[in-house]
Scaffold this motif. Sequence first.
Motif: not given
Length: 583
Positions: A356-363, A393-394
């Motif tokens: 979720k942290i990785d997804m937050a960065f991409l957001e 992150h990807k």
Amino acid sequence: MNQFSSGLDLANLVLSSDLLHLSWDAISNLYRDNNPSDPTLILRVKYRVYSQPSKASIVVFVPSRICTALHLQDEGSDLVSSATLRENFPLFDFLSSKDNPSFSIHRAAITLFASLHDELSPLKNQLGNTTPLIITGHSLGGSVASLFTLWLLESISRKATKRPLCITFGSPLIGDEGFQQAILNRPTWNSCFLHVASNQDLIPKLFISPHNAHAPNIESTSQTNTYRPFGTFLLCSESDCTSFEEPESILELLVAMSSESMGNQNSSENLQIVDYKGFLEYLKCKAIFHRGVSEMGEWLNNPFRAGVSIQLESIGVKKSQQQQNDIIIRIEERVEKFLACKINVFDPSKKLNDRKIDMAFLEWYKKVSKDHGGYYDSYKNVMLKPRATAVLHKRILTRYWKEMVTEAERMPQREGASFRFRWLYAGTNYRRMVEPLDIAEHYKSGKKDYLTQGRSEHYMLLEQWLKDAKPEGGQNSANERTKACSQTEDSCFWAHVEEAIISCNLLNAGETSSENREMCRLALLTFEQDVMDLVKNYAASPEIFLEQSSFMKWWRQYQMIVGSSYNSSLTDYMRNHKYQHYK
């Protein structure tokens, strides 16, 4: 602590509890109502339920007569394939998976279970939520107990914190490698089985190849043995006991300890039930006192091997020094690999919060990219410094979801289905966020045809699972939306845009054949309709209409190709700037 001492610790823990004694007492009570020594009896399995409000409920399975090697061979010692079972008795189809599609079960065990199926069905429904629950059995009764436990586990919610415990005594192995793997693929299932085997009991080793005890390595053992163990084995001798979980070591030790205690005794003449009660009472008393450690000699310099040596002594394996050393070395190699696999078991629930942290960065990256053509084009054209971090992150997200999808494919069918549904939302969000970045890298490198030549299978599976899922309340259709979604629903949208740009370039160049030009026109018409479908359903992200986006680049090319006289829903929408209201 020695890595192998846990086997002794677990054996002590189990013996110190009342689980084994309660189970064997229930077995003895059911035997007392029969005459298992009568060899003329038709071989059947009888069962009984003992409900104890203050203790565990116990379901007991015992054979109607003593089962020897000769009897088991008469009843059918061969294996029945899952393909054959599917035609006649498909009850265990849930064990099949894409990664492990076939398995085989001991013919006598599945035949006896099938004969009780009509009686056990209401019992299964009755016991589904009963905790604590012990399912136990002796000899072939243990085989039926194992099958009943698997059948019960399949119906229990994956989120359940309590599951039945199956304890068998002197039970033969009941399945092949495919059957074993189906259970090992679900660690929570494998942990539900405890098999007690005495060195005085020939039945547990009955279907094991004799030369398995001398297998030089794991691979050769796998090839020479048809039946395979699962769960934890509590191996007992008249002096002590220990436990093992690593399957190949269990096979070798069953043969080694039985051959030492039984010699060349003819199994068909061994018509006495092994006194497991005597074993249990003696070993429970011994577990209370300190275990002595024999002289380790050269092994003392290697505590890893010393633990195995202690365990071999506990179950009475007393080969020559060289033979014992060979066994210890083989077990060491196997268990090291087994422990490594357990440590590396993919646990999506523990890792999902990190992702979720990785997804937050991409957001965040998506938000700051709006002034640079949008998320897709900013990433493709390296417009922002944080792109390097976005790449990291990807990659982390992709590695996680590839493992998750692979694990879901390995699950038994029904278990896998619930697993997929649980993670469907997160997987869909990931696919729509990350796949556009894969598409950007694909076309930036000069490649074409992403859908057929670049798309990862895990994206396809995540997309297919979403299509197969049934909605549970809330919005059932994209048509119910009143505003655009933040992510374009079609995660391959930008691949369609890139192919549309390629088609426009081919038409503008005028160097392609008339047939190819016609194919380009048809592809563009299809793309037009797809775009309008997304727009009408508010299923496209507003960023596609950013002036620097690849979609707007395509539109400027396309309107010059079709000319002002051409009209369609999309050209009307774009020429009249209706998309500005969408934004």
